[in-house]
Scaffold this motif. Sequence first.
Motif, PDB file in Angstrom:
ATOM      1  N   LEU A 169       0.850  -1.046  -0.085  1.00  0.00           N
ATOM      2  CA  LEU A 169       0.003  -0.204  -0.101  1.00  0.00           C
ATOM      3  C   LEU A 169       0.850   1.193   0.076  1.00  0.00           C
ATOM      4  O   LEU A 169       0.476   2.071  -0.555  1.00  0.00           O
ATOM      5  N   THR A 170       2.079   1.319   0.878  1.00  0.00           N
ATOM      6  CA  THR A 170       2.788   2.444   0.767  1.00  0.00           C
ATOM      7  C   THR A 170       3.565   2.715  -0.474  1.00  0.00           C
ATOM      8  O   THR A 170       3.559   3.739  -0.997  1.00  0.00           O
ATOM      9  N   VAL A 171       3.945   1.507  -1.278  1.00  0.00           N
ATOM     10  CA  VAL A 171       4.460   1.627  -2.628  1.00  0.00           C
ATOM     11  C   VAL A 171       3.268   2.122  -3.557  1.00  0.00           C
ATOM     12  O   VAL A 171       3.735   3.164  -4.422  1.00  0.00           O
ATOM     13  N   TYR A 172       2.186   1.782  -3.562  1.00  0.00           N
ATOM     14  CA  TYR A 172       1.145   2.235  -4.373  1.00  0.00           C
ATOM     15  C   TYR A 172       0.924   3.618  -4.230  1.00  0.00           C
ATOM     16  O   TYR A 172       0.797   4.473  -5.196  1.00  0.00           O
ATOM     17  N   ALA A 173       0.966   4.290  -2.902  1.00  0.00           N
ATOM     18  CA  ALA A 173       0.728   5.386  -2.470  1.00  0.00           C
ATOM     19  C   ALA A 173       1.754   6.297  -3.161  1.00  0.00           C
ATOM     20  O   ALA A 173       1.576   7.504  -3.877  1.00  0.00           O
ATOM     21  N   TRP A 174       3.032   6.005  -3.115  1.00  0.00           N
ATOM     22  CA  TRP A 174       4.256   6.729  -3.638  1.00  0.00           C
ATOM     23  C   TRP A 174       4.174   6.694  -5.260  1.00  0.00           C
ATOM     24  O   TRP A 174       4.256   7.799  -5.896  1.00  0.00           O
ATOM     25  N   GLU A 175       3.688   5.583  -5.909  1.00  0.00           N
ATOM     26  CA  GLU A 175       3.633   5.438  -7.384  1.00  0.00           C
ATOM     27  C   GLU A 175       2.513   6.474  -7.824  1.00  0.00           C
ATOM     28  O   GLU A 175       2.793   7.202  -8.808  1.00  0.00           O
ATOM     29  N   GLN A 176       1.378   6.604  -6.953  1.00  0.00           N
ATOM     30  CA  GLN A 176       0.253   7.244  -7.585  1.00  0.00           C
ATOM     31  C   GLN A 176       0.451   8.810  -7.340  1.00  0.00           C
ATOM     32  O   GLN A 176      -0.016   9.632  -7.660  1.00  0.00           O
ATOM     33  N   GLY A 177       1.431   9.115  -6.058  1.00  0.00           N
ATOM     34  CA  GLY A 177       1.485  10.514  -5.496  1.00  0.00           C
ATOM     35  C   GLY A 177       2.561  11.227  -6.385  1.00  0.00           C
ATOM     36  O   GLY A 177       2.779  12.342  -5.772  1.00  0.00           O
ATOM     37  N   GLY A 178       3.264  10.570  -7.299  1.00  0.00           N
ATOM     38  CA  GLY A 178       4.059  11.510  -8.285  1.00  0.00           C
ATOM     39  C   GLY A 178       5.444  10.856  -8.195  1.00  0.00           C
ATOM     40  O   GLY A 178       6.061  11.278  -9.043  1.00  0.00           O
ATOM     41  N   GLN A 179       5.970   9.639  -7.526  1.00  0.00           N
ATOM     42  CA  GLN A 179       7.189   9.038  -7.694  1.00  0.00           C
ATOM     43  C   GLN A 179       8.366   9.906  -7.453  1.00  0.00           C
ATOM     44  O   GLN A 179       9.448   9.737  -7.865  1.00  0.00           O
TER      45      GLN A 179
ATOM     46  N   THR B 276      -2.682  23.072  11.237  1.00  0.00           N
ATOM     47  CA  THR B 276      -3.591  22.286  10.029  1.00  0.00           C
ATOM     48  C   THR B 276      -3.027  21.060   9.826  1.00  0.00           C
ATOM     49  O   THR B 276      -1.948  20.595   9.778  1.00  0.00           O
ATOM     50  N   ALA B 277      -3.945  20.290   9.122  1.00  0.00           N
ATOM     51  CA  ALA B 277      -3.714  18.767   8.993  1.00  0.00           C
ATOM     52  C   ALA B 277      -2.763  18.821   7.742  1.00  0.00           C
ATOM     53  O   ALA B 277      -2.821  19.705   6.699  1.00  0.00           O
ATOM     54  N   ILE B 278      -1.592  18.081   7.728  1.00  0.00           N
ATOM     55  CA  ILE B 278      -0.986  17.690   6.496  1.00  0.00           C
ATOM     56  C   ILE B 278      -1.844  17.359   5.347  1.00  0.00           C
ATOM     57  O   ILE B 278      -2.522  16.412   5.534  1.00  0.00           O
ATOM     58  N   ARG B 279      -1.533  17.773   4.252  1.00  0.00           N
ATOM     59  CA  ARG B 279      -2.241  17.530   3.201  1.00  0.00           C
ATOM     60  C   ARG B 279      -1.538  16.098   2.300  1.00  0.00           C
ATOM     61  O   ARG B 279      -0.391  16.054   2.279  1.00  0.00           O
ATOM     62  N   PRO B 280      -2.492  15.053   2.335  1.00  0.00           N
ATOM     63  CA  PRO B 280      -2.162  13.934   1.470  1.00  0.00           C
ATOM     64  C   PRO B 280      -1.837  14.289  -0.020  1.00  0.00           C
ATOM     65  O   PRO B 280      -2.226  15.189  -0.381  1.00  0.00           O
ATOM     66  N   TRP B 281      -1.051  13.311  -0.531  1.00  0.00           N
ATOM     67  CA  TRP B 281      -0.748  13.332  -1.896  1.00  0.00           C
ATOM     68  C   TRP B 281      -2.137  13.210  -2.756  1.00  0.00           C
ATOM     69  O   TRP B 281      -2.890  12.473  -2.092  1.00  0.00           O
ATOM     70  N   PRO B 282      -2.283  13.518  -3.940  1.00  0.00           N
ATOM     71  CA  PRO B 282      -3.760  13.255  -4.518  1.00  0.00           C
ATOM     72  C   PRO B 282      -4.121  12.002  -5.226  1.00  0.00           C
ATOM     73  O   PRO B 282      -4.080  11.897  -6.490  1.00  0.00           O
ATOM     74  N   VAL B 283      -3.955  10.765  -4.458  1.00  0.00           N
ATOM     75  CA  VAL B 283      -4.165   9.637  -4.974  1.00  0.00           C
ATOM     76  C   VAL B 283      -5.628   9.424  -4.787  1.00  0.00           C
ATOM     77  O   VAL B 283      -6.447   9.373  -3.810  1.00  0.00           O
ATOM     78  N   ARG B 284      -6.192   8.779  -5.785  1.00  0.00           N
ATOM     79  CA  ARG B 284      -7.517   8.574  -6.192  1.00  0.00           C
ATOM     80  C   ARG B 284      -8.006   6.954  -5.682  1.00  0.00           C
ATOM     81  O   ARG B 284      -7.040   6.249  -5.909  1.00  0.00           O
ATOM     82  N   VAL B 285      -9.094   6.725  -4.906  1.00  0.00           N
ATOM     83  CA  VAL B 285      -9.553   5.650  -4.785  1.00  0.00           C
ATOM     84  C   VAL B 285     -10.803   5.330  -5.165  1.00  0.00           C
ATOM     85  O   VAL B 285     -11.830   6.214  -4.962  1.00  0.00           O
TER      86      VAL B 285
END
Length: 712
Positions: A588-598, A681-690
């Motif tokens: 899941l962490t690898v997926y988040a990084w791939e979809q978040g811009g690499q 304020t909350a840290i903004r996550p990467w724009p990963v679509r689910v």
Amino acid sequence: MRDKLPQNLEPHSFVPPHWTTHHREVWVGESSDSGSGLGTASASALAQVPARELDRFIQDHLQPNPRLQDERAISGLRLVGSWSQLFLPPQGGSFGRGTNLQGDCDAELILFLNCFTNFEDQERHRGEILKEIRTQLASRWQDPVSGLRLTFPEQNTPGALQVQLVSAVPETWVNVSLLPAFDALGADTKPQPQVYTALFNSGGHDGQHAACFAELRRNFVNTRPVAAQNQEQPGPSLPPAYALELLTIFAWEQGCKNHSFNMAQGLRTVLGLVQQYQDLCVYWTDNYGTEDPALRTHLLGQLRKPRPLILDPADPTWNVGQGSWELLAQNAAALETQACCMSGDRTPVPPWDVLPALLHQTPARDLDKFISRFLQPNHHFLAQVNKAVNTICSFLRENCFRNSPIKVLKVVKGGSSAKGTALRGRSDADIVVFLSCFTQFTEQGNKRAEIISEIQAQLEACQQEQQFEVKFEISKWENPRVLSFSLTSQTMLDHSVDFDVLPAFDALGEAPGCRPEKGKDRSRQAQGPYHCAGEFSTCFTELQRDFIVSRPTKLKSLIRLVKYWYRQGHKMPKGKGSLPPQHGLELLTVYAWEQGGQDPQFGMAEGFRTVLELITQYRQLRIYWTVNYSTEDETIGDFLRQQLQKPRSRPAWSPDSGWDLLAKEAEDCMSALCCTDRDGTAIRPWPVRVRAWGDQGGCSFPTPGQVTKALF
């Protein structure tokens, strides 16, 4: 001021005294025994006490009165106290918290007087009040019945009047510190944020008004079945033993939280934390938190200060960890090598898994530092693990089947150490041994138990020759997949290493980097009698390893952070079900990084926040990669479609319904400091679509190579 001072002081009522005017008094410390004290004498013998006899040592030499202190866990603090008394002069305040030692004859009495209407009043008039109290005590003290004599020793505690009660027959004494204070709490059991705002506005710092919060301090310790000796006053340069009291509570809360713990493990954990004093960041939010802006600003300011930082749970201005820790750290290291920290076979008792700082209390900007200081293994540790792994690999290749027709085709290192994502202190290793007796997947399932028994027998026979010792973990399964054991060596290892050895069918042959041609067989054989989720995953260990090894170093650091957070979740009380497999969080962490811009140099807080966000949306997750298999093959395509049709609330490889528990942990963590920016304020996550592909009845497939959202 005289009309507001205590009147009509009677000698027999001095402990505690009787006041006739409006005020209230709070005992925060008193000894139940009098005498010259046994704490220091007992401490000198502590090192030689066998670990299994520490409970008896506490009962015989440290515990003052079993009737008053019947909670076993409180004994742990006395044990730390007996050690610290070698270096810290005794000073009172422990009886009120139930952590005093035999012969600890000091006490504190906080006098909340109505002449103080705020913190500034207390600071302005306290000197005058102390003089008046001393005058009245000196002129009015009489006790012809008991023969108690009142003296005034050297006054070395600012803001307090120190008196000593001496009895001639037998010759004993009690030292009492009287501290007049402003009643900041009133009838409240939990302070309102305005109380601390007033404290900050008064300019109070470094525990200047700590006496005002004495009840909170006492209640904080009394509500926990753990203890450490409370010695409020530091020595010439040493930190107060109250810091050790809080450190012991912290160790128990983070590492055990069990009322019937192993005393030697608890002691060794505290000694280890003392040696890591330069990294200590310990505080609680029982009485103050980050919701109020003033408290948040102050707390963040404290967190920017040099370590060690151990904030008083009642007074956020008081860092009780101030002082020189070097001598304590040196003696803690020496004590760890003594009998009190050794098991029966002379191996060190393992400490609890406790870091000197908490992840959720770490500011987001410091996450990289948190990983490098606490999670990244050092070179010596990695060398030790590699030495143990090489020993077992050599045994499997050269000794295990030398008199058998079975041949070892290859031995592959798996797990986090092979992927480069191991956590510091996690001395475990996975080794997959590929054998010639397995010619297909079903044979691995049929013959696995027999092979595991043979490896165990050969290890037992070989350990004397190889100068190592193994202890096996008995499997509860009739057809076990793995042989688990720990390896210890007096000649080559500083600590034991835990192993999982897994026999497997060599499905990939000699070309693990290529696309597996036998993937078709895998999907067919998966329908066999031994099939369950991931049944034959060991056959593809090299592919799993290489999938992670090829990733950027910082992504592996993020994986470490996620794994550490996940393992902390295992310590929490849970309901039915277990957490999903850790390997799923890696992917899941690898997926988040791939979809978040690499980006190879991403923001660690953003990456961590993104993974947590995905976990909270686990019902929509559909993730798979077509690096090693795709839908072009008809058999594999059919099998993947079956996987994708499963409900998202129960993803493949996750037979238990633990995702909801993990999602709750993730939701809580997203509001913590580690996921919050400097301005709150909350840290903004990467724009990963689910989003789901298709519906429950069927799903449309992406083209090969595209990452979709179907977990395992």
